[in-house]
Design a protein around this motif. Structure first.
Motif, PDB file in Angstrom:
ATOM      1  N   TRP A 112      14.673  21.215  12.288  1.00 18.03           N
ATOM      2  CA  TRP A 112      16.080  21.569  12.473  1.00 18.03           C
ATOM      3  C   TRP A 112      16.242  23.086  12.356  1.00 18.03           C
ATOM      4  O   TRP A 112      15.703  23.715  11.451  1.00 18.03           O
ATOM      5  CB  TRP A 112      16.956  20.900  11.408  1.00 18.03           C
ATOM      6  N   TYR A 113      17.026  23.656  13.286  1.00 18.79           N
ATOM      7  CA  TYR A 113      17.311  25.083  13.278  1.00 18.79           C
ATOM      8  C   TYR A 113      18.828  25.291  13.272  1.00 18.79           C
ATOM      9  O   TYR A 113      19.566  24.580  13.952  1.00 18.79           O
ATOM     10  CB  TYR A 113      16.752  25.769  14.521  1.00 18.79           C
ATOM     11  N   LYS A 122      20.037  23.447  16.639  1.00 21.00           N
ATOM     12  CA  LYS A 122      19.009  22.951  17.548  1.00 21.00           C
ATOM     13  C   LYS A 122      18.052  22.082  16.761  1.00 21.00           C
ATOM     14  O   LYS A 122      17.723  22.383  15.603  1.00 21.00           O
ATOM     15  CB  LYS A 122      18.247  24.090  18.209  1.00 21.00           C
ATOM     16  N   ASP A 130      18.974  29.793  14.903  1.00 21.69           N
ATOM     17  CA  ASP A 130      17.566  30.157  15.112  1.00 21.69           C
ATOM     18  C   ASP A 130      16.771  30.261  13.822  1.00 21.69           C
ATOM     19  O   ASP A 130      15.613  30.727  13.833  1.00 21.69           O
ATOM     20  CB  ASP A 130      17.448  31.485  15.895  1.00 21.69           C
ATOM     21  N   THR A 131      17.349  29.806  12.707  1.00 24.46           N
ATOM     22  CA  THR A 131      16.621  29.801  11.437  1.00 24.46           C
ATOM     23  C   THR A 131      16.290  28.365  11.064  1.00 24.46           C
ATOM     24  O   THR A 131      17.171  27.497  11.051  1.00 24.46           O
ATOM     25  CB  THR A 131      17.462  30.440  10.318  1.00 24.46           C
ATOM     26  N   GLU A 132      15.037  28.105  10.754  1.00 22.61           N
ATOM     27  CA  GLU A 132      14.617  26.754  10.394  1.00 22.61           C
ATOM     28  C   GLU A 132      15.211  26.361   9.033  1.00 22.61           C
ATOM     29  O   GLU A 132      15.103  27.116   8.061  1.00 22.61           O
ATOM     30  CB  GLU A 132      13.095  26.682  10.324  1.00 22.61           C
ATOM     31  N   ARG A 162      12.177  20.567   8.000  1.00 22.60           N
ATOM     32  CA  ARG A 162      11.039  20.141   8.804  1.00 22.60           C
ATOM     33  C   ARG A 162      10.358  18.971   8.090  1.00 22.60           C
ATOM     34  O   ARG A 162      10.210  18.974   6.860  1.00 22.60           O
ATOM     35  CB  ARG A 162      10.045  21.283   8.974  1.00 22.60           C
ATOM     36  N   SER A 176      20.783  20.420  21.320  1.00 25.81           N
ATOM     37  CA  SER A 176      21.432  21.577  20.719  1.00 25.81           C
ATOM     38  C   SER A 176      22.939  21.450  20.845  1.00 25.81           C
ATOM     39  O   SER A 176      23.446  20.703  21.687  1.00 25.81           O
ATOM     40  CB  SER A 176      20.959  22.876  21.386  1.00 25.81           C
TER      41      SER A 176
END
Length: 337
Positions: A60-61, A90, A64-66, A69, A104
């Motif tokens: 999962w972002y 996303k 744009d930052t995770e 996981r 997304s």
């Protein structure tokens, strides 16, 4: 102006998912609440028939930052920002065979207030919202706050409003932020919902409220010889007066009328059980002289409409002459209760 308020919601979003190239599959991304308000915590979840998510690595972002996981992580949550901010979510999943799936969404939190009132009668200076009596239409208005990233609000003229009554489309149109709809029937309730979308599709939102019908009722007010109807204080069930003659006026709250003198209304007065014929010029007003009665005077009133057979407002009061504290009239009627 329509008073009171009703419901806060929120906005949304870009396409739910985009299939990419090669072996990539589409995921279905769901948000709850669907339309977040500023600062809301949003629950995220994905579904697909193309991958076994229980055996897939899911990442999962947010912007744009995770943020997460792991194998089988089909759910996550985020907190959205203030109105006018954008949050991009996303999610990417990869199964044991190397097949990818992604989705997304862009969340733009905003606020929608759904205000309403009934087109029903209430006296001057009434501070509340008029409620729907029998056969009273509903006036509703949606106030959207679709705030862009530069701080400006999307104007009403660039928003498409679709109005629903009990699940069915009632009306729709660009800039149609206010409507008048039929009210709920006797002992009934209606659900009014509005969905909104900016013309360019960048913002969407919705709000809803449930409206229940209200029985009309009658209130009695002193009709002062100098100041007229004293709307600032209604007569309680029991009232005392030191006057030798008392004039009172009835107000039918939440009836589907424009004035208490509406010709469709029929006022039936009783004093100590005796029927009193109303004055044809002022049927809503009754004058009682103390000399004609011994002891307390019991007043009963029933108001019915020839136009709406379901409408009935009634009340009972007791008026005592020449005893107790004076709750009516006096030299300064605005200084009492």
């Amino acid at each position: 102006m329509i008073r009171s308020l009703a419901v806060i919601a929120f906005v949304l979003l870009a396409p739910l998912a985009h299939a990419q190239t090669g072996l990539e599959r589409e995921l279905s991304l769901t948000l709850s609440p669907e339309y977040p308000a500023p600062g809301d915590t949003v629950q995220l979840s994905i579904e697909t028939f193309a991958l076994d998510l229980n055996r897939s690595v899911v990442v999962w972002y947010v912007n744009d930052t995770e943020i997460a996981r792991g194998v089988g992580i089909a759910e996550s949550s985020i907190q959205v920002g203030a109105a006018g901010t954008e949050t991009t979510v996303k999610v990417v999943a990869e199964d044991e065979a190397g097949i990818l799936g992604s989705a997304s969404a862009t969340i733009r939190p905003s606020q929608v207030d759904l205000l309403w009132e009934a087109a029903a009668y209430a006296p001057p200076f009434y501070k509340g919202r008029t409620l729907p009596g029998s056969d009273s239409p509903i006036r509703a208005q949606a106030l959207a706050r679709f705030r862009t990233t530069n701080g400006t609000l999307v104007p009403e003229s660039n928003i498409i409003y679709t109005w629903y009554r009990n699940g069915s489309v009632a009306t729709s149109g660009r800039g149609k932020s206010a409507v008048t709809l039929p009210g709920p029937g006797l002992f009934g309730s209606d659900t009014i919902r509005v969905t909104l979308a900016s013309v360019d599709g960048s913002f969407t939102g919705a709000a809803s409220t449930r409206i229940t019908s209200t029985d009309p009722f009658a209130m009695l007010y002193e009709n002062h010889p100098l100041f007229g109807i004293l709307f600032h204080r209604s007569l309680e069930a029991g009232a005392n007066t030191l006057e030798t003659e008392q004039k009172v006026t009835a107000i039918p709250y939440f009836s589907n009328i424009l004035t208490p003198l509406d010709p469709s209304l029929n006022y039936e007065w009783e004093v100590n059980g005796e029927r009193i014929e109303p004055d044809p010029r002022e049927p809503q007003t009754l004058t009682i002289a103390a000399g004609g009665y011994q002891g307390p005077v019991d007043i009963a009133l029933s108001i019915m409409s020839s136009r709406d057979i379901a409408m009935r407002a009634a009340g009972n009061w007791r008026l005592t002459f020449g005893s107790g504290d004076s709750l009516l009239s006096g030299l300064n009627p605005f200084g009492g209760n």
